[in-house]
Write a protein that holds these residues in place. Sequence first.
Motif, PDB file in Angstrom:
ATOM      1  N   ARG A 290     107.665 -97.382 -25.712  1.00 54.12           N
ATOM      2  CA  ARG A 290     106.613 -98.092 -24.966  1.00 54.12           C
ATOM      3  C   ARG A 290     105.958 -97.164 -23.935  1.00 54.12           C
ATOM      4  O   ARG A 290     104.758 -97.252 -23.683  1.00 54.12           O
ATOM      5  CB  ARG A 290     107.208 -99.333 -24.293  1.00 54.12           C
ATOM      6  N   ALA A 291     106.748 -96.278 -23.349  1.00 51.52           N
ATOM      7  CA  ALA A 291     106.201 -95.357 -22.352  1.00 51.52           C
ATOM      8  C   ALA A 291     105.151 -94.425 -22.942  1.00 51.52           C
ATOM      9  O   ALA A 291     104.189 -94.039 -22.256  1.00 51.52           O
ATOM     10  CB  ALA A 291     107.336 -94.534 -21.728  1.00 51.52           C
ATOM     11  N   ILE A 292     105.314 -94.068 -24.211  1.00 47.18           N
ATOM     12  CA  ILE A 292     104.416 -93.103 -24.847  1.00 47.18           C
ATOM     13  C   ILE A 292     103.355 -93.794 -25.713  1.00 47.18           C
ATOM     14  O   ILE A 292     102.597 -93.152 -26.421  1.00 47.18           O
ATOM     15  CB  ILE A 292     105.233 -92.085 -25.680  1.00 47.18           C
ATOM     16  N   THR A 293     103.313 -95.136 -25.623  1.00 42.15           N
ATOM     17  CA  THR A 293     102.299 -95.889 -26.363  1.00 42.15           C
ATOM     18  C   THR A 293     101.569 -96.850 -25.417  1.00 42.15           C
ATOM     19  O   THR A 293     100.610 -96.465 -24.758  1.00 42.15           O
ATOM     20  CB  THR A 293     102.931 -96.638 -27.557  1.00 42.15           C
ATOM     21  N   LEU A 294     102.044 -98.062 -25.316  1.00 41.90           N
ATOM     22  CA  LEU A 294     101.306 -99.089 -24.574  1.00 41.90           C
ATOM     23  C   LEU A 294     101.230 -98.799 -23.074  1.00 41.90           C
ATOM     24  O   LEU A 294     100.187 -99.011 -22.444  1.00 41.90           O
ATOM     25  CB  LEU A 294     101.926-100.461 -24.817  1.00 41.90           C
ATOM     26  N   ASN A 295     102.327 -98.320 -22.480  1.00 43.15           N
ATOM     27  CA  ASN A 295     102.274 -98.018 -21.046  1.00 43.15           C
ATOM     28  C   ASN A 295     101.308 -96.877 -20.747  1.00 43.15           C
ATOM     29  O   ASN A 295     100.575 -96.904 -19.749  1.00 43.15           O
ATOM     30  CB  ASN A 295     103.665 -97.668 -20.521  1.00 43.15           C
ATOM     31  N   ALA A 296     101.308 -95.874 -21.596  1.00 39.42           N
ATOM     32  CA  ALA A 296     100.367 -94.762 -21.405  1.00 39.42           C
ATOM     33  C   ALA A 296      98.933 -95.236 -21.622  1.00 39.42           C
ATOM     34  O   ALA A 296      98.011 -94.797 -20.919  1.00 39.42           O
ATOM     35  CB  ALA A 296     100.710 -93.612 -22.345  1.00 39.42           C
ATOM     36  N   ALA A 297      98.736 -96.126 -22.587  1.00 43.71           N
ATOM     37  CA  ALA A 297      97.400 -96.703 -22.777  1.00 43.71           C
ATOM     38  C   ALA A 297      96.963 -97.452 -21.522  1.00 43.71           C
ATOM     39  O   ALA A 297      95.807 -97.360 -21.084  1.00 43.71           O
ATOM     40  CB  ALA A 297      97.399 -97.644 -23.986  1.00 43.71           C
ATOM     41  N   TYR A 298      97.886 -98.185 -20.928  1.00 46.79           N
ATOM     42  CA  TYR A 298      97.590 -98.914 -19.692  1.00 46.79           C
ATOM     43  C   TYR A 298      97.155 -97.947 -18.592  1.00 46.79           C
ATOM     44  O   TYR A 298      96.203 -98.219 -17.854  1.00 46.79           O
ATOM     45  CB  TYR A 298      98.816 -99.708 -19.255  1.00 46.79           C
ATOM     46  N   SER A 299      97.833 -96.830 -18.472  1.00 48.84           N
ATOM     47  CA  SER A 299      97.510 -95.874 -17.411  1.00 48.84           C
ATOM     48  C   SER A 299      96.087 -95.352 -17.527  1.00 48.84           C
ATOM     49  O   SER A 299      95.482 -94.950 -16.533  1.00 48.84           O
ATOM     50  CB  SER A 299      98.503 -94.704 -17.425  1.00 48.84           C
ATOM     51  N   LEU A 300      95.547 -95.365 -18.749  1.00 50.70           N
ATOM     52  CA  LEU A 300      94.185 -94.875 -18.994  1.00 50.70           C
ATOM     53  C   LEU A 300      93.182 -96.017 -19.142  1.00 50.70           C
ATOM     54  O   LEU A 300      92.054 -95.796 -19.581  1.00 50.70           O
ATOM     55  CB  LEU A 300      94.185 -94.003 -20.257  1.00 50.70           C
ATOM     56  N   ARG A 301      93.595 -97.221 -18.785  1.00 48.93           N
ATOM     57  CA  ARG A 301      92.751 -98.421 -18.917  1.00 48.93           C
ATOM     58  C   ARG A 301      92.264 -98.594 -20.356  1.00 48.93           C
ATOM     59  O   ARG A 301      91.138 -98.989 -20.615  1.00 48.93           O
ATOM     60  CB  ARG A 301      91.562 -98.359 -17.947  1.00 48.93           C
ATOM     61  N   GLN A 302      93.166 -98.316 -21.279  1.00 46.65           N
ATOM     62  CA  GLN A 302      92.837 -98.350 -22.703  1.00 46.65           C
ATOM     63  C   GLN A 302      93.730 -99.342 -23.443  1.00 46.65           C
ATOM     64  O   GLN A 302      93.678 -99.442 -24.669  1.00 46.65           O
ATOM     65  CB  GLN A 302      93.026 -96.927 -23.289  1.00 46.65           C
ATOM     66  N   ASP A 303      94.545-100.105 -22.711  1.00 41.33           N
ATOM     67  CA  ASP A 303      95.548-100.947 -23.348  1.00 41.33           C
ATOM     68  C   ASP A 303      94.972-102.143 -24.092  1.00 41.33           C
ATOM     69  O   ASP A 303      95.670-102.744 -24.923  1.00 41.33           O
ATOM     70  CB  ASP A 303      96.572-101.425 -22.316  1.00 41.33           C
ATOM     71  N   LYS A 304      93.727-102.519 -23.821  1.00 41.96           N
ATOM     72  CA  LYS A 304      93.102-103.598 -24.582  1.00 41.96           C
ATOM     73  C   LYS A 304      92.667-103.141 -25.964  1.00 41.96           C
ATOM     74  O   LYS A 304      92.386-103.950 -26.844  1.00 41.96           O
ATOM     75  CB  LYS A 304      91.886-104.156 -23.828  1.00 41.96           C
ATOM     76  N   GLU A 305      92.610-101.819 -26.146  1.00 41.59           N
ATOM     77  CA  GLU A 305      92.118-101.259 -27.407  1.00 41.59           C
ATOM     78  C   GLU A 305      93.188-100.515 -28.203  1.00 41.59           C
ATOM     79  O   GLU A 305      93.103-100.431 -29.421  1.00 41.59           O
ATOM     80  CB  GLU A 305      90.960-100.289 -27.126  1.00 41.59           C
ATOM     81  N   THR A 306      94.182 -99.954 -27.517  1.00 44.39           N
ATOM     82  CA  THR A 306      95.182 -99.139 -28.215  1.00 44.39           C
ATOM     83  C   THR A 306      96.560 -99.390 -27.603  1.00 44.39           C
ATOM     84  O   THR A 306      96.730-100.203 -26.710  1.00 44.39           O
ATOM     85  CB  THR A 306      94.864 -97.630 -28.107  1.00 44.39           C
ATOM     86  N   GLY A 307      97.544 -98.646 -28.081  1.00 44.41           N
ATOM     87  CA  GLY A 307      98.882 -98.694 -27.511  1.00 44.41           C
ATOM     88  C   GLY A 307      99.835 -99.611 -28.230  1.00 44.41           C
ATOM     89  O   GLY A 307     101.057 -99.503 -28.085  1.00 44.41           O
ATOM     90  N   SER A 308      99.313-100.552 -29.003  1.00 45.08           N
ATOM     91  CA  SER A 308     100.144-101.425 -29.829  1.00 45.08           C
ATOM     92  C   SER A 308      99.368-101.731 -31.102  1.00 45.08           C
ATOM     93  O   SER A 308      98.152-101.544 -31.158  1.00 45.08           O
ATOM     94  CB  SER A 308     100.495-102.721 -29.080  1.00 45.08           C
ATOM     95  N   LEU A 309     100.079-102.199 -32.108  1.00 42.49           N
ATOM     96  CA  LEU A 309      99.451-102.543 -33.380  1.00 42.49           C
ATOM     97  C   LEU A 309      99.292-104.060 -33.440  1.00 42.49           C
ATOM     98  O   LEU A 309     100.213-104.793 -33.801  1.00 42.49           O
ATOM     99  CB  LEU A 309     100.292-102.018 -34.547  1.00 42.49           C
ATOM    100  N   GLU A 310      98.114-104.514 -33.042  1.00 48.23           N
ATOM    101  CA  GLU A 310      97.794-105.937 -33.010  1.00 48.23           C
ATOM    102  C   GLU A 310      96.373-106.133 -33.515  1.00 48.23           C
ATOM    103  O   GLU A 310      95.510-105.258 -33.351  1.00 48.23           O
ATOM    104  CB  GLU A 310      97.918-106.479 -31.588  1.00 48.23           C
ATOM    105  N   ALA A 311      96.128-107.277 -34.132  1.00 43.20           N
ATOM    106  CA  ALA A 311      94.809-107.550 -34.680  1.00 43.20           C
ATOM    107  C   ALA A 311      93.745-107.430 -33.591  1.00 43.20           C
ATOM    108  O   ALA A 311      93.893-107.954 -32.493  1.00 43.20           O
ATOM    109  CB  ALA A 311      94.777-108.948 -35.291  1.00 43.20           C
ATOM    110  N   GLY A 312      92.683-106.705 -33.909  1.00 46.68           N
ATOM    111  CA  GLY A 312      91.586-106.487 -32.986  1.00 46.68           C
ATOM    112  C   GLY A 312      91.596-105.137 -32.318  1.00 46.68           C
ATOM    113  O   GLY A 312      90.559-104.660 -31.842  1.00 46.68           O
ATOM    114  N   LYS A 313      92.743-104.492 -32.281  1.00 47.37           N
ATOM    115  CA  LYS A 313      92.815-103.176 -31.646  1.00 47.37           C
ATOM    116  C   LYS A 313      92.425-102.082 -32.638  1.00 47.37           C
ATOM    117  O   LYS A 313      92.426-102.272 -33.855  1.00 47.37           O
ATOM    118  CB  LYS A 313      94.226-102.912 -31.116  1.00 47.37           C
ATOM    119  N   PHE A 314      92.100-100.900 -32.070  1.00 50.50           N
ATOM    120  CA  PHE A 314      91.780 -99.754 -32.920  1.00 50.50           C
ATOM    121  C   PHE A 314      92.971 -99.434 -33.821  1.00 50.50           C
ATOM    122  O   PHE A 314      94.133 -99.561 -33.406  1.00 50.50           O
ATOM    123  CB  PHE A 314      91.454 -98.521 -32.081  1.00 50.50           C
TER     124      PHE A 314
END
Length: 583
Positions: free
Chosen positions: A519-543
């Motif tokens: 999580r630290a190297i995916t969703l949490n890092a995405a959060y740090s870059l204000r990118q967590d709505k688009e990346t960091g996890s595999l969910e419908a709607g994300k890149f």
Amino acid sequence: MKRVLLCGLAFVAFSAQAKTPAADMVFRNAYVYTVDAKNSVAQALAVKDGRVVYVGDEAGAKVFTGRKTQVIDLKGRMVMPGLIDGHMHPQSGGLRMLSCNLNYESLTIAEFQARIQKCVDEDKTSGPNDWLEVINWFEQGAKPAGTVLTRAALDGVKTTRPIKVHSSFGHSNLTNTRGLQLAGITRETPDPKDGVIVRDTAGEPTGLLQDAAQDLVDRLVPPPSVEKNYQATQLALKAMREQGITTFLDAYTDIETMTAYRTVSKEGRLTARAHFAVLIDSPADYDADKAIAEVLKEKAEFEQTPVGARPIMKVDTAKLFLDGVYSAPAFSAVMVEPYFENGRPGHNYGPKPYFSQAQLDDTLIKLAAAGLNPHMHADGDGSVRMGLNAVEAMRKVHPADDIRPAIAHDEIVDPADYKRYAEVGALPVLSFQWERPSIDIMQSMPALGPVRSALMEPAGLLEIYGARIVYGSDWPVDALDEWLALQIAVTRQAIGEDAVKYPDRLGIDPGLTVAQAVRAITLNAAYSLRQDKETGSLEAGKFADLIVLDRNLFQIKPEEIGGTQVLLTMVGGKIVYEAEDLK
């Protein structure tokens, strides 16, 4: 698709239900680790127009499969979000691939000299007055233990050329007597603000320059050409996609670097989402308004407008150095309590902080007003506390603004400050590969004393107290190996030859679980870059930024994580890397 996929993976076509648009690609028969709120595991995933449109079971995936859909049977392989490196220096990493390279190895003085002599002898294009740059010098690993190199080691190399050797830590370099002469550095030269000219007992410069003192030589070395910067960018991107990195933060950029990335982007060859942090330096005449105006100027010049799911450049961060490093021989991290000397607390608290608390508070408040994320280098517990104080001051003025302040490294943190990260919303950006016994860490422990040595590299302790842990490799301070870093986050054990000398875990920190490290190297890092709505996890709607691995991280021993190989890297629904041995 490349030949390797055509040969190595099975493609199947199903008929889709009429009302559901067919996906471009479906991955089936997979272990899809989503990193969603529940760490859900699925069996299939569908991609359309660069985004994930379905994550679920095999039956559900059939609905998204049409005649033209490529359906890839992964035969049980693990799929996870692409890696997001929250603190690295990729352009430096690329440039270092083009330089005389000591490869982070522990060397005797004779071996050090021989390696550099070989570079001199093989360089047939440079003249007798051209600078030779040497990189990836493991300064703290010099043999025998405790050896401190001086210009005498470089003066033993048979050349008239000035030489600059970069310590892999990035906070010091070594130059020969010729280099000192060209820089005009003598015993009378004063230490610059935030830097040290190391001197011998007679007061003469040894050739070792720490932190800001490096600038005295750096300014004499011609910058890389446009072509060399372009080559370095391509090399860095290649290294990242092979590791599975789909987003990164360049934690200390410059105009030349962003120019090279912009060129690559315009060519359609940018293979990772690129975020850049512009340096805010702290000269004697520091002016926060002027510094922030320069960041905004570079943001206006280089930031790109989103187009679909393709990766772009974002200039959304400001970098600030609060101190140096705690390790020997520099001891340039700012401490709450003094370094130990002869087994007892001494009188050295490290250097004067590079910003005053008032300057730092004011700067973060103004960065928040400008919508920029502050990213602070803080190695010692004194500078960490300053960073937390500044974030707290910023939150009082801008309580509702979406600002995600980061404190990078956090190698020594006072226990009184553990809970403050969550309280003020500060993100510790940690380099997990340092959380193990190694020669440089062990030789620095006496100066830290027993308590700080036991609590150093506190990833697990910070997580217990609610901090949102973010990973950043700091490449090229170390070789780029994200998977080894994840292994060490869990095991906190030495590797290679060090494992024989130092069989125990580092300190008393419990470390992270595999899920926490991922999580630290995916969703949490995405959060740090204000990118967590688009990346960091595999969910419908994300890149559709994802990777396929050769092993399941949750079904192997933690000691085997470091051997992980990435078989496929996808960014925005486009495959940017495929392993040649994919079968």
